[in-house]
Design an enzyme around this catalytic site. Structure first.
Site, PDB file in Angstrom:
ATOM      1  N   HIS A 247       0.857  -1.186   0.000  1.00 15.72           N
ATOM      2  CA  HIS A 247       0.000   0.000   0.000  1.00 15.72           C
ATOM      3  C   HIS A 247       0.891   1.233   0.000  1.00 15.72           C
ATOM      4  O   HIS A 247       1.954   1.247   0.635  1.00 15.72           O
ATOM      5  CB  HIS A 247      -0.909  -0.001   1.241  1.00 15.72           C
ATOM      6  CG  HIS A 247      -2.023   0.993   1.179  1.00 15.72           C
ATOM      7  ND1 HIS A 247      -1.865   2.302   1.542  1.00 15.72           N
ATOM      8  CD2 HIS A 247      -3.318   0.858   0.792  1.00 15.72           C
ATOM      9  CE1 HIS A 247      -3.022   2.942   1.380  1.00 15.72           C
ATOM     10  NE2 HIS A 247      -3.914   2.082   0.928  1.00 15.72           N
ATOM     11  N   GLU A 305      -7.647  -4.770  -0.040  1.00 12.29           N
ATOM     12  CA  GLU A 305      -8.202  -5.487  -1.190  1.00 12.29           C
ATOM     13  C   GLU A 305      -8.328  -6.985  -0.931  1.00 12.29           C
ATOM     14  O   GLU A 305      -9.291  -7.617  -1.386  1.00 12.29           O
ATOM     15  CB  GLU A 305      -7.308  -5.271  -2.421  1.00 12.29           C
ATOM     16  CG  GLU A 305      -7.251  -3.833  -2.901  1.00 12.29           C
ATOM     17  CD  GLU A 305      -6.157  -3.631  -3.940  1.00 12.29           C
ATOM     18  OE1 GLU A 305      -5.484  -4.631  -4.294  1.00 12.29           O
ATOM     19  OE2 GLU A 305      -5.974  -2.501  -4.389  1.00 12.29           O
TER      20      GLU A 305
END
Length: 339
Positions: A247, A305
């Site tokens: 991320h 996700e």
């Protein structure tokens, strides 16, 4: 002059709505740690909190629930437009972007936008499959009504709680691309619907909307835990990215992944089939170990996700619905920033 990647490192605004600490792996939503808020509040409570800076009283919450429920129906022109979108077989995010602008035909206030976005997504999904839209019910919560409009089945408390946890988890996340877009549009004196349509357009981009679908497809392709290491090594040695890991902000495990992992575990436990959940956990642990081996020091951890895909799949949603469902949660955060 040093170059920047987008607005990274640039202070563009300050907000009380959420605080993201990437080094410590913390997400605070309107003063509440994510883990405390996401699994306990209803989505209506979270939306009220973002818009008003405090949790609602019992009377305020009931009034707000009723206000949202009364505004769920779409204008006839919106449904007609969605039929054309279905005939053209366009992507669900395109259909949402196109139909969201029609909300102005009825009204353009914040409650109407939040109430109608799930109806748009569900109506298009059914039309795309050759079925008629299911009218919203005013006796169901925001999350339960969305699930009902997708398949006509009244969801049980566990499915509703799982979706509410997800919507609360993704409701706001600092000054990301879609939120920044929303704030720019509203700052010009434009209307709220225009700001939300712009935010949807930004979210539609794969660099922002993410890839929960491919993260799930990777787990399905692995099929069994014993194949995980060989499969993932092959991907890493080919220079491919492992979807659901890493991320831009979080340098430790994404706190949203923890919340959604716990919600997915409850959902799959209640369903009595833990095979997919266990496989996902095995894949996750193997991926983290191999990422440290192949990319030492990069601190590539599980992101939102990975467990978004598992949870939404457990709720019976197909991959093309993942990003529109994210938008159903994030629209309350966008509006909070606009307000």
């Amino acid at each position: 002059m040093a170059s920047n990647s987008g607005l990274e490192g640039v202070v563009a605004a300050s907000t009380r709505l959420s605080h993201v600490d990437g080094e410590r792996g913390e997400l605070i939503i309107a003063g509440f740690p994510l883990a405390e808020l996401a699994g306990n509040a209803t989505f209506e409570e979270t939306t009220w909190l973002l818009w008003n800076g405090r949790l609602p009283t019992t009377a305020e919450l009931e009034g707000f629930r009723g206000e949202l429920a009364a505004r769920r129906a779409l204008p006839a022109a919106a449904v007609a437009l969605l039929r054309e979108c279905a005939r053209a077989a366009i992507d669900p995010m395109d259909a949402l972007r196109i139909a969201a602008g029609t909300i102005s035909l009825d009204s353009d206030d914040a409650a109407s936008i939040v109430a109608k976005v799930p109806t748009i997504v569900a109506a298009f999904w059914r039309l795309r499959a050759g079925s008629e839209p299911i009218a919203p019910r005013d006796d169901l919560s925001h999350a339960a009504n969305y699930l009902y409009m997708l398949d006509g089945t009244t969801p049980d408390k566990e499915r509703t709680r799982a979706l509410e946890t997800y919507l609360n988890t993704v409701v706001d996340h600092g000054l990301n691309a879609s939120t920044f877009t929303c704030r720019v549009i509203i700052s010009t004196g434009s209307d709220l619907v225009s700001a939300i349509v712009g935010a949807i357009g930004a979210l539609k981009g794969p660099l922002h909307g993410g890839a929960p679908g491919p993260a799930l497809e990777m787990v399905f392709e692995i099929r069994e835990a014993s194949r995980a290491e060989e499969f993932l090594r092959r991907k890493l040695e080919a220079g491919e990215r492992l979807m659901g890991f890493g991320h831009r902000v979080y340098k430790v495990r994404d706190p949203r992944a923890d919340v959604l992992a716990a919600a997915a575990e409850r959902l799959f436990t209640r369903a009595g089939d833990m095979a997919l959940y266990r496989l996902a956990r095995d894949v996750e642990l193997t991926a983290i170990r191999l990422l440290e081996e192949y990319k030492p020091g990069r601190r590539l951890q599980t992101n939102v996700e990975f467990y978004t895909a598992l949870l939404l799949h457990g709720l019976g949603l197909e991959v093309p619905l993942f990003t529109p469902t994210f938008a159903i949660g994030r629209v309350s955060g966008w509006i909070g920033h606009a307000l």
